[in-house]
Design a protein around this motif. Structure first.
Motif, mmCIF file in Angstrom:
data_model
loop_
_atom_site.group_PDB
_atom_site.id
_atom_site.type_symbol
_atom_site.label_atom_id
_atom_site.label_comp_id
_atom_site.label_asym_id
_atom_site.label_seq_id
_atom_site.Cartn_x
_atom_site.Cartn_y
_atom_site.Cartn_z
ATOM 1 N N SER A 1 -2.020 -3.266 12.844
ATOM 2 C CA SER A 1 -2.812 -2.827 11.711
ATOM 3 C C SER A 1 -3.462 -4.030 11.050
ATOM 4 N N ALA A 2 -4.439 -3.783 10.231
ATOM 5 C CA ALA A 2 -5.134 -4.855 9.526
ATOM 6 C C ALA A 2 -4.178 -5.604 8.594
ATOM 7 N N GLY A 3 -3.302 -4.890 7.900
ATOM 8 C CA GLY A 3 -2.357 -5.533 6.982
ATOM 9 C C GLY A 3 -1.398 -6.453 7.698
ATOM 10 N N VAL A 4 -0.875 -6.010 8.820
ATOM 11 C CA VAL A 4 0.044 -6.847 9.590
ATOM 12 C C VAL A 4 -0.683 -8.059 10.132
ATOM 13 N N THR A 5 -1.916 -7.881 10.560
ATOM 14 C CA THR A 5 -2.698 -9.007 11.061
ATOM 15 C C THR A 5 -2.949 -10.016 9.944
ATOM 16 N N ASP A 6 -3.256 -9.546 8.742
ATOM 17 C CA ASP A 6 -3.442 -10.459 7.616
ATOM 18 C C ASP A 6 -2.174 -11.265 7.369
ATOM 19 N N LEU A 7 -1.029 -10.621 7.403
ATOM 20 C CA LEU A 7 0.239 -11.331 7.215
ATOM 21 C C LEU A 7 0.468 -12.341 8.334
ATOM 22 N N ARG A 8 0.219 -11.927 9.554
ATOM 23 C CA ARG A 8 0.459 -12.793 10.710
ATOM 24 C C ARG A 8 -0.358 -14.067 10.640
ATOM 25 N N PHE A 9 -1.630 -13.947 10.267
ATOM 26 C CA PHE A 9 -2.504 -15.110 10.224
ATOM 27 C C PHE A 9 -2.597 -15.735 8.833
#
Length: 118
Positions: A1-9
């Motif tokens: 998801s976009a939220g998880v991607t934001d957290l990851r990066f």
């Protein structure tokens, strides 16, 4: 998801991901964003290791977040977070941070002096 991607990066500004494929690997295009001036900032990290070590990499992390990431460490000094105080607690995982008495006592110790100034 976009939220998880934001957290990851570590994307926190819209400009960090706008006009980019947020799921594609690439260079670090984030804008360095320091902690707010004039606000005391704290960090607590957990490690599943049962004893603490000077080597943060050896501590691993809490099963989800590496210790270095939780403490805002970065190779580029402009991207590192400078907390007023930070602590690593051993023998606990990510979810333990929500309910362990040691975490509560640590946070209480940090915040109690602030409450008496009001």
């Amino acid at each position: 998801s976009a939220g998880v991607t934001d957290l990851r990066f570590g994307n926190i500004l819209e400009s960090d991901w706008r006009d980019r494929d947020r799921f594609a690997a690439g260079g670090d295009a984030r804008t360095p964003t320091p902690l707010p001036a004039g606000v005391r900032c704290y960090a607590v990290a957990a490690t599943t290791a049962v004893t603490l070590s000077e080597d943060e990499a050896a501590l691993g992390g809490d099963g989800i977040v590496p210790v270095a990431s939780a403490l805002g460490r970065h190779q580029d000094p402009a991207r590192a977070l400078r907390f007023d105080e930070a602590r690593v607690l051993a023998g606990m995982n990510h979810l333990d941070l929500l309910a362990r008495p040691a975490v509560y006592e640590l946070m209480r110790g940090w915040l109690t002096p602030l409450a008496t100034r009001v």
